[in-house]
Motif scaffolding. Structure first.
Motif, mmCIF file in Angstrom:
data_model
loop_
_atom_site.group_PDB
_atom_site.id
_atom_site.type_symbol
_atom_site.label_atom_id
_atom_site.label_comp_id
_atom_site.label_asym_id
_atom_site.label_seq_id
_atom_site.Cartn_x
_atom_site.Cartn_y
_atom_site.Cartn_z
ATOM 1 N N GLY A 80 84.492 25.603 -34.227
ATOM 2 C CA GLY A 80 85.210 26.476 -35.143
ATOM 3 C C GLY A 80 86.715 26.403 -34.945
ATOM 4 N N GLY A 81 87.412 27.316 -35.611
ATOM 5 C CA GLY A 81 88.859 27.330 -35.531
ATOM 6 C C GLY A 81 89.480 26.249 -36.392
ATOM 7 N N LEU A 82 90.794 26.274 -36.443
ATOM 8 C CA LEU A 82 91.517 25.317 -37.269
ATOM 9 C C LEU A 82 91.276 23.882 -36.811
ATOM 10 C CD1 LEU A 82 93.533 24.703 -39.507
ATOM 11 C CD2 LEU A 82 95.387 25.065 -37.849
ATOM 12 N N LYS A 83 91.297 23.654 -35.488
ATOM 13 C CA LYS A 83 91.082 22.300 -34.984
ATOM 14 C C LYS A 83 89.702 21.767 -35.352
ATOM 15 C CE LYS A 83 94.217 22.513 -30.996
ATOM 16 N NZ LYS A 83 94.306 22.428 -29.511
ATOM 17 N N GLU A 118 75.156 30.097 -30.996
ATOM 18 C CA GLU A 118 75.276 30.461 -32.408
ATOM 19 C C GLU A 118 76.193 29.511 -33.172
ATOM 20 O OE1 GLU A 118 76.400 34.495 -32.880
ATOM 21 O OE2 GLU A 118 74.561 35.312 -31.964
ATOM 22 N N ASN A 119 77.187 28.942 -32.488
ATOM 23 C CA ASN A 119 78.120 28.072 -33.212
ATOM 24 C C ASN A 119 77.568 26.672 -33.450
ATOM 25 O OD1 ASN A 119 78.321 26.798 -30.725
ATOM 26 N ND2 ASN A 119 80.450 27.363 -30.361
ATOM 27 N N GLY A 135 86.415 18.117 -38.629
ATOM 28 C CA GLY A 135 85.299 17.903 -39.535
ATOM 29 C C GLY A 135 85.749 17.187 -40.802
ATOM 30 N N THR A 136 86.899 17.588 -41.350
ATOM 31 C CA THR A 136 87.450 16.927 -42.526
ATOM 32 C C THR A 136 87.800 15.474 -42.220
ATOM 33 O OG1 THR A 136 88.344 19.016 -43.343
ATOM 34 C CG2 THR A 136 89.316 17.001 -44.229
#
Length: 356
Positions: A116-119, A259-260, A124-125
């Motif tokens: 998660g988070g911006l990084k 969970e992530n 992922g992109t």
């Protein structure tokens, strides 16, 4: 007689830096020489075993990209040894559109977005962009879990080639210590150390203790080291670690669901333990399902099921000396036969010639 296949193998992970990806790159590239002419383009680590700096990585990437783009005699196969370095395969494609493009996926390099988070979102992109720009590319994943994660980012031609662990004991095998369990590795939530201490250890007979060979990466996990019946050994060198693996009642690998969605790509510790004569009890979770042949090199247990874990450990504790010796002999033989680098190289080389 046809000319040998030419292969360019590119890796930013290389000794003397230490780690699983460094071992993979060195072992596979060496054994691939049995299948063709291999040019290795590698970024070595530092003499003290540490990884290259960010600046060194950027410089290596730029230099390698130019080398691939302006090669006078480009190889028909380019194998980039991790997913994060996918742009290097793109430069090879620009130079030779027909080049066979191979990427290795190790787990962390496709599971990082789950943090998660911006990084995580940006990475992922970045992976999705690679799937679009590379065209037909084959991803060699170290487990079915890693393969599934790669598919989430648009990679369609994905094959599974489990890793190897050619671990060896130095000296004679130690006598089994039937009251000692062993946990090996970094103390992070995914590894399930604290969960095991709080939920499984209390269900086991009082004489049984848990030894921990590893370092603290998460303070919450590290706090469980002070629990009764837990002995912290710290970080052991390989010979000492393998001795403890072979001596333990069981080597426990109790990874849990997070969970992530984070997961372990393979779980090399389980394969190493089997190779040196340890009795492995591991979670039926993610890459561990490929690192352990259930019933042959160890036993898989439902992650998070404390009672099932306790039952399995008690069952192993109830073996006779003959039963234990028989299982260990078979486990070591299976590990040597299947979890070896020659098999990894052979299965990898099959992907090189698939469309030649």
């Amino acid at each position: 007689m046809s000319d040998p296949l030419k292969i360019t193998f590119v890796t930013r992970k290389w000794p003397p830096a230490m780690g699983g990806m460094e071992t993979y790159a060195q072992q596979v590239s060496t054994r691939l020489k049995a299948y063709g002419e291999v040019e290795v383009i590698a970024l070595p680590g530092h003499p003290d075993g540490s990884a290259p700096t960010p600046w060194e990585l950027l410089r290596f990437g730029a230099k390698t990209a130019l080398s691939l783009l302006f090669s006078r005699d480009p190889a028909p196969v380019v194998h980039v040894a991790d997913m994060a370095s996918w742009p290097l395969a793109l430069f090879a494609r620009l130079r030779r559109p027909s080049v066979r493009r191979i990427l290795s996926a190790h787990g962390t390099d496709v599971s990082y977005p789950a943090r998660g988070g911006l990084k995580g979102r940006l990475y992922g992109t970045y992976l999705r962009l690679g799937a679009k720009l590379l065209g037909r590319v084959t991803v060699i994943a170290n487990s079915a879990a890693t393969a599934s994660a790669a598919g989430l980012y648009g990679y369609r031609d994905v094959v599974v080639v489990p890793l190897a662990a050619e671990a060896r004991l130095q000296g004679e095998a130690p006598a089994p210590e039937m009251q000692t369990l062993l946990f090996c590795g970094r103390l992070t939530p995914l590894k399930g150390f604290r969960w095991f201490v709080e939920n499984v250890l209390p269900l086991l007979p009082e004489p049984i203790v848990l030894e921990v060979a590893g370092t603290v990466w998460d303070e919450t996990e590290g706090a469980a080291l002070s629990a009764p019946r837990v002995h912290h050994l710290g970080r052991l060198d390989q010979p000492a670690l393998y001795q403890r693996m072979a001596a333990a009642l069981c080597v426990v690998v109790p990874n849990i669901h997070l969970e992530n969605g984070q997961f372990e790509g393979f779980g090399l510790v389980a394969t190493e333990a089997a190779a040196v004569g340890g009795v492995v009890v591991a979670a039926r979770h993610a890459g561990l399902k490929d690192a352990v042949k259930d019933g042959e090199t160890g036993f898989l247990v439902t992650p998070g099921d404390a009672e099932a874990w306790a039952r399995e450990i008690k069952r192993v504790a109830g073996w006779s000396a003959e039963e234990r010796a028989g299982f260990v002999a078979g486990s070591k033989a299976t590990a040597a036969r299947y979890y070896n680098w020659d098999r990894v190289a052979r299965d990898t080389a099959r992907q090189f010639v698939q469309t030649q």
